[in-house]
Every structure is written in C-alpha cells, then in structure tokens.
Write a protein that holds these residues in place. Structure first.
Motif, PDB file in Angstrom:
ATOM      1  N   VAL A   1      -4.468 -20.259 -14.863  1.00 53.87           N
ATOM      2  CA  VAL A   1      -3.247 -20.268 -16.125  1.00 53.87           C
ATOM      3  C   VAL A   1      -4.125 -20.665 -17.623  1.00 53.87           C
ATOM      4  CG1 VAL A   1      -1.089 -19.524 -17.199  1.00 53.87           C
ATOM      5  CG2 VAL A   1      -1.686 -20.226 -14.553  1.00 53.87           C
ATOM      6  N   VAL A   2      -4.209 -20.152 -18.680  1.00 55.84           N
ATOM      7  CA  VAL A   2      -4.392 -20.589 -19.940  1.00 55.84           C
ATOM      8  C   VAL A   2      -3.741 -19.986 -21.430  1.00 55.84           C
ATOM      9  CG1 VAL A   2      -6.670 -19.257 -19.981  1.00 55.84           C
ATOM     10  CG2 VAL A   2      -7.005 -21.216 -20.973  1.00 55.84           C
ATOM     11  N   ARG A   3      -3.912 -20.665 -22.375  1.00 48.39           N
ATOM     12  CA  ARG A   3      -3.565 -20.386 -23.574  1.00 48.39           C
ATOM     13  C   ARG A   3      -4.622 -19.197 -24.092  1.00 48.39           C
ATOM     14  NH1 ARG A   3       1.828 -19.285 -24.762  1.00 48.39           N
ATOM     15  NH2 ARG A   3       2.403 -21.409 -24.223  1.00 48.39           N
TER      16      ARG A   3
ATOM     17  N   ARG B   1     -12.119 -26.291 -24.628  1.00 46.42           N
ATOM     18  CA  ARG B   1     -12.189 -25.930 -25.847  1.00 46.42           C
ATOM     19  C   ARG B   1     -12.560 -24.585 -25.902  1.00 46.42           C
ATOM     20  NH1 ARG B   1     -13.581 -30.684 -29.151  1.00 46.42           N
ATOM     21  NH2 ARG B   1     -14.600 -31.726 -28.193  1.00 46.42           N
ATOM     22  N   ARG B   2     -13.547 -24.132 -26.100  1.00 43.82           N
ATOM     23  CA  ARG B   2     -14.114 -22.809 -26.281  1.00 43.82           C
ATOM     24  C   ARG B   2     -14.487 -21.721 -25.000  1.00 43.82           C
ATOM     25  NH1 ARG B   2     -16.293 -21.638 -31.216  1.00 43.82           N
ATOM     26  NH2 ARG B   2     -17.459 -20.301 -30.000  1.00 43.82           N
ATOM     27  N   THR B   3     -14.731 -22.012 -24.316  1.00 42.87           N
ATOM     28  CA  THR B   3     -15.040 -21.196 -22.640  1.00 42.87           C
ATOM     29  C   THR B   3     -14.160 -22.054 -21.539  1.00 42.87           C
ATOM     30  OG1 THR B   3     -16.607 -21.782 -22.783  1.00 42.87           O
ATOM     31  CG2 THR B   3     -16.195 -19.949 -24.220  1.00 42.87           C
ATOM     32  N   ILE B   4     -14.034 -20.687 -20.376  1.00 40.43           N
ATOM     33  CA  ILE B   4     -13.897 -21.710 -19.255  1.00 40.43           C
ATOM     34  C   ILE B   4     -15.044 -21.596 -18.534  1.00 40.43           C
ATOM     35  CG2 ILE B   4     -12.737 -21.732 -17.065  1.00 40.43           C
ATOM     36  CD1 ILE B   4     -10.625 -19.840 -18.604  1.00 40.43           C
ATOM     37  N   ARG B   5     -16.209 -23.053 -18.333  1.00 41.92           N
ATOM     38  CA  ARG B   5     -17.363 -22.691 -17.530  1.00 41.92           C
ATOM     39  C   ARG B   5     -17.513 -22.993 -16.253  1.00 41.92           C
ATOM     40  NH1 ARG B   5     -21.365 -26.693 -17.971  1.00 41.92           N
ATOM     41  NH2 ARG B   5     -23.832 -26.757 -18.769  1.00 41.92           N
TER      42      ARG B   5
ATOM     43  N   TYR C   1     -16.518 -18.261 -19.674  1.00 46.27           N
ATOM     44  CA  TYR C   1     -15.371 -17.331 -20.036  1.00 46.27           C
ATOM     45  C   TYR C   1     -14.628 -17.649 -21.173  1.00 46.27           C
ATOM     46  CZ  TYR C   1     -17.213 -15.859 -15.128  1.00 46.27           C
ATOM     47  OH  TYR C   1     -18.021 -15.423 -14.000  1.00 46.27           O
ATOM     48  N   ASP C   2     -14.376 -16.225 -21.957  1.00 44.86           N
ATOM     49  CA  ASP C   2     -13.818 -16.333 -23.495  1.00 44.86           C
ATOM     50  C   ASP C   2     -12.154 -16.612 -22.026  1.00 44.86           C
ATOM     51  OD1 ASP C   2     -15.272 -16.090 -24.605  1.00 44.86           O
ATOM     52  OD2 ASP C   2     -15.164 -14.122 -25.277  1.00 44.86           O
ATOM     53  N   LEU C   3     -11.155 -17.517 -23.256  1.00 49.39           N
ATOM     54  CA  LEU C   3     -10.263 -17.447 -22.889  1.00 49.39           C
ATOM     55  C   LEU C   3      -9.298 -16.429 -22.444  1.00 49.39           C
ATOM     56  CD1 LEU C   3      -8.149 -20.263 -24.944  1.00 49.39           C
ATOM     57  CD2 LEU C   3     -10.208 -20.385 -23.013  1.00 49.39           C
ATOM     58  N   ASP C   4     -10.154 -14.945 -22.851  1.00 48.04           N
ATOM     59  CA  ASP C   4      -9.174 -13.417 -22.289  1.00 48.04           C
ATOM     60  C   ASP C   4      -9.877 -13.384 -21.391  1.00 48.04           C
ATOM     61  OD1 ASP C   4     -11.680 -12.973 -23.537  1.00 48.04           O
ATOM     62  OD2 ASP C   4     -11.071 -11.094 -25.095  1.00 48.04           O
ATOM     63  N   GLY C   5     -11.407 -13.487 -20.588  1.00 45.11           N
ATOM     64  CA  GLY C   5     -11.363 -13.636 -19.404  1.00 45.11           C
ATOM     65  C   GLY C   5     -13.123 -13.104 -19.111  1.00 45.11           C
ATOM     66  N   ARG C   6     -13.288 -12.837 -20.612  1.00 40.35           N
ATOM     67  CA  ARG C   6     -14.248 -11.946 -20.287  1.00 40.35           C
ATOM     68  C   ARG C   6     -15.910 -13.336 -20.488  1.00 40.35           C
ATOM     69  NH1 ARG C   6     -17.776 -10.790 -25.162  1.00 40.35           N
ATOM     70  NH2 ARG C   6     -18.637  -8.746 -25.379  1.00 40.35           N
ATOM     71  N   LEU C   7     -16.575 -12.479 -19.729  1.00 42.26           N
ATOM     72  CA  LEU C   7     -17.780 -12.864 -19.531  1.00 42.26           C
ATOM     73  C   LEU C   7     -18.688 -14.060 -21.118  1.00 42.26           C
ATOM     74  CD1 LEU C   7     -20.157 -14.231 -17.973  1.00 42.26           C
ATOM     75  CD2 LEU C   7     -20.888 -12.326 -17.761  1.00 42.26           C
ATOM     76  N   ALA C   8     -18.757 -14.727 -21.321  1.00 40.05           N
ATOM     77  CA  ALA C   8     -19.190 -15.029 -22.686  1.00 40.05           C
ATOM     78  C   ALA C   8     -20.358 -15.374 -22.698  1.00 40.05           C
ATOM     79  CB  ALA C   8     -18.442 -16.565 -22.863  1.00 40.05           C
ATOM     80  N   ALA C   9     -21.110 -16.255 -21.775  1.00 37.77           N
ATOM     81  CA  ALA C   9     -22.229 -16.959 -21.770  1.00 37.77           C
ATOM     82  C   ALA C   9     -22.798 -16.592 -20.259  1.00 37.77           C
ATOM     83  CB  ALA C   9     -22.361 -17.757 -22.759  1.00 37.77           C
ATOM     84  N   ALA C  10     -24.304 -16.609 -20.210  1.00 39.06           N
ATOM     85  CA  ALA C  10     -24.711 -17.124 -19.094  1.00 39.06           C
ATOM     86  C   ALA C  10     -26.213 -17.437 -19.292  1.00 39.06           C
ATOM     87  CB  ALA C  10     -24.680 -15.943 -18.111  1.00 39.06           C
ATOM     88  N   PRO C  11     -27.075 -18.225 -18.902  1.00 37.80           N
ATOM     89  CA  PRO C  11     -28.281 -18.791 -18.800  1.00 37.80           C
ATOM     90  C   PRO C  11     -29.078 -17.375 -18.288  1.00 37.80           C
ATOM     91  CG  PRO C  11     -26.855 -20.320 -17.410  1.00 37.80           C
ATOM     92  CD  PRO C  11     -26.332 -19.471 -17.656  1.00 37.80           C
ATOM     93  N   ASN C  12     -29.662 -16.956 -19.486  1.00 35.98           N
ATOM     94  CA  ASN C  12     -31.049 -16.088 -19.173  1.00 35.98           C
ATOM     95  C   ASN C  12     -29.845 -14.629 -18.923  1.00 35.98           C
ATOM     96  OD1 ASN C  12     -32.909 -17.485 -18.726  1.00 35.98           O
ATOM     97  ND2 ASN C  12     -32.498 -17.480 -16.683  1.00 35.98           N
ATOM     98  N   LEU C  13     -28.569 -14.519 -20.264  1.00 38.83           N
ATOM     99  CA  LEU C  13     -28.114 -12.903 -19.846  1.00 38.83           C
ATOM    100  C   LEU C  13     -28.080 -12.573 -20.886  1.00 38.83           C
ATOM    101  CD1 LEU C  13     -25.010 -12.421 -19.900  1.00 38.83           C
ATOM    102  CD2 LEU C  13     -24.146 -13.146 -20.746  1.00 38.83           C
TER     103      LEU C  13
END
Length: 367
Positions: A58-60, A89-93, A101-113
C-alpha cells in the motif's frame, strides 16, 4: 429440542488444508482491515501487508491518494518490497532486474525498455487491489469483484448497534493512536472470534472487566442483543483497570452511549470496542491453523494525547482482558486435536449466536 447446539468439529481448528481453504475463500475474498491510514503520511510512504497467501503493498501517491497492489514484479515475479514499511522517493523499484513502477502502479522504467516500444506500461503495471477507508483504517480486498463494503463491513456495525448512525458519534476516523500491542497467539483464528463473541467465560477469567461491567458476570455478552451496550458499574467512574475516571466523554456521543460498552465483530478479522472516552480495535492476522497474530489499537481524542495524559490505567484494563482471553484460547487449541473433540463440542443458550458464525464459515467454504 436440546438446549445445547453443536460446534464445528475439531479438525476445523487444526487441519492445514481447511486453513488454506479459509485463506482463499475467506481472507482473500472478503474485505480485510489492514492498516491505519495515518501511518502513511506523505507521498512515497508504503506498508506491506500479508493477506492469506498474498503480499500487498500500500503506497500513498503524489496526489495524496492511497493505492494498493500485489507486491510482485510483473517481469519475473520477484517481491518488490521486503520491508514491512518505509518510503520510496519516486518509484517502486524491483531489486532483481530494476523494473520500476510509478506510485500509481504504472510501469515507469526497465533496462532496455526503449528497445521494446510495444510494451503497454499500464498492462504491465502492478496488479491493483481494491481499497476502502473506514474508521481511520485501510481495508483491502483481493477479490476481482469484492463484496459490497456497505453490506459486509459498515453493515456489521448497523446490524450490531441497530442504528446506522450510532458508530458515527464516536468519530473513530478522527481519533489518534495512543497505544498498540501485538499479541502472537498460539490458537486458531476462529477460537478468538468465538471467545470475543461470548461472555459465558467472563465471570471465570475476567475479574477486572466484570468489576466495571457487572452484567457480564451473568454470562451474556453485549453482542447477544442487538443495540445493547453493557452498563458501567455504579462505582466505576471510567473504563479503567481500577474503575478510576477516564478522559471525559467523546464530544458527540448520545446520552444512551455514555457509561456503556458496545462490541462489534466485523467478520472475518476485526473486533471494535466502543466506550465513552476511547475506542479499542483488534485486527487479526491468521498465520497458520494454530497461530494468529493480533494487533490491538487504543484510540483516543487527539487532545488527550496532546495533553500528555497517562494512558496506563485505561490501556491496562483491556490488555489484561486480551491476555486472559488469549491464554484461554491457547489452552483450548490442543484440545481441538483430541479424539474427545473429533465431533466438536457444544454451545449453551447464551452462546447460541456463535452458531451463526459457524454457519457463516461453512457457507463461505462451500462456495
């Protein structure tokens, strides 16, 4: 017709297979009271919660909203957050392959994305979990289509108190946490529910409680009657271990709620205790067929805590009740595997309402 009613069989309290079925069909299918919302004060604050066989994070968010997700990376299934609480800080890694992942659950980054432009960042985002807020707590449900929160959660308070507005007078969501005690109980979760619902045992093991609530010595619990609250003893000035005064009645209580104790069971794992100057809320976390962790919160008006008031005598009463109850449950657990209890035990008339709980359990497991 016999005055005695049969209980569940002993295996219901000991069989690991039955416990796993309860995890799936009860704890992973219904609303589960998981955390206090004020424990996640700002963006990036998170908690992890075990519900049945699943871990939930659970995250705010940066928008101030609380969101819940399965604590599993969508790449290879690694657990994202191993700590029970913290702040990102910024994402769940993910610590395995650095999917973030962003705090809204969206995939934010990944190696070679960038080399994989066909990846849908929402589709491969975190799996959401239903979340509702009530009484200052976050309630989670893992079901794809959760049951009505109004019918199964808030409705439990109405069913018990007889009035939808009765619990609102306590303004539980505005109270502050004064004390939390965690109990690790070597007993099946159903034994704890049954114990909380009845008072046939009160005269035997709760001398401090029956001194404040003398009618409990007669064996009838507050939950035996819809809308009934147990009256304080004339000599008791407050709901304290020695009957001394508490901290003044909560501001919005009705005259009928003053000097009364009310108890509510919100199935499957919450007990709410209402007294004039504070609220005590138990949350059960079933761990195994013979082990249940209970977190008990004592909640007070913020002015009481700001004043630096000594909570000792207020907390001590129900802390003793908890220890007495949990000791009784631990004494009972070994008997559940005895051949003498193979077919179960019996309920006396003042305990007949527990049969409704047993029926509810059986109905859930048959689904």
């Amino acid at each position: 017709m016999s005055s005695l009613v049969a209980t569940l069989p002993g295996s219901s309290y000991t069989d690991p297979e039955i416990f796993r079925e309860e995890q799936r069909k009860i704890f992973e299918s219904l609303w589960f009271c998981a955390f206090r919302t004020d424990e996640l004060p700002g963006p990036g604050a998170f908690r992890t919660v075990e519900i049945g066989t699943e871990s939930v994070i659970v995250v705010r968010g940066r928008d101030g909203a609380l969101r819940a997700f399965l604590n599993i990376c969508r790449h290879r299934g690694a657990r994202l957050c191993a700590e029970p609480e913290g702040e990102v800080r910024r994402t769940i890694r993910c610590a395995y392959h650095a999917w973030s992942y962003d705090l809204d659950g969206r995939l934010a980054a990944a190696p070679n994305l960038a080399r994989m432009p066909d990846i849908d960042r929402i589709e491969y985002g975190l799996i959401p979990v239903h979340l509702r807020e009530w009484l200052g707590y976050g309630w989670l449900c893992l079901a794809g289509e959760p049951p009505s929160f109004e019918e199964t959660v808030t409705g439990a308070a109405t069913e018990r108190l007889g009035d939808p507005a009765a619990i609102e007078h306590y303004h539980v969501d505005e109270l502050a946490l004064g004390r939390r005690i965690r109990y690790d109980v070597r007993a099946n979760w159903k034994l704890l529910v049954e114990n909380f619902m009845e008072c046939y045992h009160c005269a035997t093991i709760h001398p401090e409680l029956t001194a404040v609530l003398p009618e409990f010595a007669g064996g009838y619990a507050a939950q035996y009657y819809v809308g009934h609250g147990a009256a304080f003893a004339e000599r008791a000035e407050g709901f304290t271990v020695d009957g001394r005064a508490g901290f003044g009645t909560l501001p919005d209580l009705s005259a009928e709620q003053d000097r009364r104790y009310y108890a509510i069971t919100v199935k499957p794992q919450v007990f709410v205790n209402l007294v004039p100057d504070h609220v005590i809320l138990h949350r059960m976390f079933p761990v195994a067929a013979d082990r249940t962790v209970v977190e008990c919160d004592w909640l007070y008006h913020p002015d009481v805590l700001a004043s630096g008031a000594d909570l000792t005598h207020s907390v001590e009463l129900f802390h003793r009740v908890n220890e007495q109850d949990f000791d009784a449950c631990e004494r009972t657990q070994p008997g559940m595997s005895s051949r003498a209890y193979r077919a179960g035990g019996v309920l006396v008339p003042s305990e007949h309402h527990i049969a409704d709980f047993h029926h509810w359990v059986n109905q859930r497991l048959r689904r």
